[in-house]
Design a protein around this motif. Sequence first.
Motif, PDB file in Angstrom:
ATOM      1  N   ARG A 105     -22.100  11.513  -7.622  1.00  0.00           N
ATOM      2  CA  ARG A 105     -22.751  10.256  -7.220  1.00  0.00           C
ATOM      3  C   ARG A 105     -21.737   9.234  -6.719  1.00  0.00           C
ATOM      4  O   ARG A 105     -22.089   8.326  -5.963  1.00  0.00           O
ATOM      5  CB  ARG A 105     -23.538   9.674  -8.394  1.00  0.00           C
ATOM      6  N   ARG A 106     -20.486   9.380  -7.152  1.00  0.00           N
ATOM      7  CA  ARG A 106     -19.436   8.455  -6.715  1.00  0.00           C
ATOM      8  C   ARG A 106     -18.635   8.996  -5.527  1.00  0.00           C
ATOM      9  O   ARG A 106     -17.626   8.402  -5.141  1.00  0.00           O
ATOM     10  CB  ARG A 106     -18.491   8.158  -7.887  1.00  0.00           C
ATOM     11  N   SER A 107     -19.086  10.079  -4.953  1.00  0.00           N
ATOM     12  CA  SER A 107     -18.376  10.675  -3.824  1.00  0.00           C
ATOM     13  C   SER A 107     -18.325   9.716  -2.638  1.00  0.00           C
ATOM     14  O   SER A 107     -19.244   8.924  -2.410  1.00  0.00           O
ATOM     15  CB  SER A 107     -19.070  11.973  -3.398  1.00  0.00           C
ATOM     16  N   ARG A 108     -17.255   9.794  -1.883  1.00  0.00           N
ATOM     17  CA  ARG A 108     -17.100   8.920  -0.714  1.00  0.00           C
ATOM     18  C   ARG A 108     -18.113   9.249   0.375  1.00  0.00           C
ATOM     19  O   ARG A 108     -18.305   8.454   1.308  1.00  0.00           O
ATOM     20  CB  ARG A 108     -15.682   9.049  -0.148  1.00  0.00           C
ATOM     21  N   TYR A 109     -18.763  10.397   0.266  1.00  0.00           N
ATOM     22  CA  TYR A 109     -19.754  10.776   1.269  1.00  0.00           C
ATOM     23  C   TYR A 109     -21.145  10.215   0.972  1.00  0.00           C
ATOM     24  O   TYR A 109     -22.041  10.319   1.813  1.00  0.00           O
ATOM     25  CB  TYR A 109     -19.856  12.303   1.363  1.00  0.00           C
ATOM     26  N   ALA A 116     -28.076   9.937  -0.314  1.00  0.00           N
ATOM     27  CA  ALA A 116     -27.745  11.268   0.191  1.00  0.00           C
ATOM     28  C   ALA A 116     -26.272  11.311   0.565  1.00  0.00           C
ATOM     29  O   ALA A 116     -25.632  10.276   0.765  1.00  0.00           O
ATOM     30  CB  ALA A 116     -28.602  11.610   1.400  1.00  0.00           C
ATOM     31  N   LEU A 117     -25.741  12.520   0.629  1.00  0.00           N
ATOM     32  CA  LEU A 117     -24.386  12.713   1.126  1.00  0.00           C
ATOM     33  C   LEU A 117     -24.464  12.882   2.640  1.00  0.00           C
ATOM     34  O   LEU A 117     -25.236  13.711   3.138  1.00  0.00           O
ATOM     35  CB  LEU A 117     -23.740  13.949   0.499  1.00  0.00           C
ATOM     36  N   ILE A 118     -23.696  12.088   3.353  1.00  0.00           N
ATOM     37  CA  ILE A 118     -23.646  12.177   4.812  1.00  0.00           C
ATOM     38  C   ILE A 118     -22.252  12.658   5.201  1.00  0.00           C
ATOM     39  O   ILE A 118     -21.261  11.954   5.016  1.00  0.00           O
ATOM     40  CB  ILE A 118     -23.931  10.820   5.483  1.00  0.00           C
ATOM     41  N   ILE A 119     -22.183  13.863   5.723  1.00  0.00           N
ATOM     42  CA  ILE A 119     -20.900  14.470   6.084  1.00  0.00           C
ATOM     43  C   ILE A 119     -20.900  14.772   7.579  1.00  0.00           C
ATOM     44  O   ILE A 119     -21.846  15.385   8.093  1.00  0.00           O
ATOM     45  CB  ILE A 119     -20.666  15.763   5.284  1.00  0.00           C
ATOM     46  N   TYR A 139     -18.435  21.547   0.118  1.00  0.00           N
ATOM     47  CA  TYR A 139     -17.838  22.377  -0.935  1.00  0.00           C
ATOM     48  C   TYR A 139     -16.638  21.665  -1.560  1.00  0.00           C
ATOM     49  O   TYR A 139     -16.496  21.614  -2.791  1.00  0.00           O
ATOM     50  CB  TYR A 139     -17.417  23.715  -0.339  1.00  0.00           C
ATOM     51  N   GLU A 140     -15.780  21.096  -0.725  1.00  0.00           N
ATOM     52  CA  GLU A 140     -14.597  20.400  -1.232  1.00  0.00           C
ATOM     53  C   GLU A 140     -14.984  19.174  -2.055  1.00  0.00           C
ATOM     54  O   GLU A 140     -14.308  18.837  -3.033  1.00  0.00           O
ATOM     55  CB  GLU A 140     -13.702  19.997  -0.061  1.00  0.00           C
ATOM     56  N   ALA A 141     -16.075  18.503  -1.668  1.00  0.00           N
ATOM     57  CA  ALA A 141     -16.537  17.337  -2.428  1.00  0.00           C
ATOM     58  C   ALA A 141     -17.005  17.750  -3.822  1.00  0.00           C
ATOM     59  O   ALA A 141     -16.752  17.050  -4.813  1.00  0.00           O
ATOM     60  CB  ALA A 141     -17.667  16.633  -1.676  1.00  0.00           C
TER      61      ALA A 141
END
Length: 208
Positions: A105-109, A116-119, A139-141
Amino acid sequence: MHRLRAPALRISLPARIPPAPPAALLRRTASGGRGVSAEELQAARKWLEQLHAETIPRSIGELSFSRSSGPGGQNVNKVNSKATLKVPLDALLQHVPSALHGEIRRSRYVAARTSALIIQADDSRKQNDNAHSCYRRLYEAIVDAGRHAIPGETSAEQAERVEKLYVDRALSRRVLTATRQKSDNERRLKSKKTHSAKKSSRRGRGDD
């Protein structure tokens, strides 16, 4: 912008780890004190070991392509080569062990407005290459979340010391409780004897 849904693959994420049994909660200190049991962390480690970029199903999110605005020659602004992968948090967290949820939830994405995660990826002029880069970054996230959420594996000696600490602490509490009860009983008995002696003294003087 053209939105394309990539075909779902037969491969899938590793099965989500079931909650640890209640008995495991006694060893939370050994897991780093983060409110997650040692068994849950060990299960999350095994889950991460089985995870690979290629095993992430393409159906977990929405993949779209658009024109890239960065450098790369004349072809960059003419072809929809830039890939954008949008993965709803709710959909992703259903497959991920709960020990990793906070870090994901704290991911930079993570885009706060969309939950949502936006990559995005536009390193290549080819759609397939950029799409692969998006899933690779997802995957890396996840792996990075595991690296921050899961402490180093506890040695058997350390786990034994922690368990002994719990036993000693419980024993100390029992001894302290027994000592207090004994002291209270002695005070009550002494108080009764004193009160009885006073009554006997008054009777002897004819005060009653």
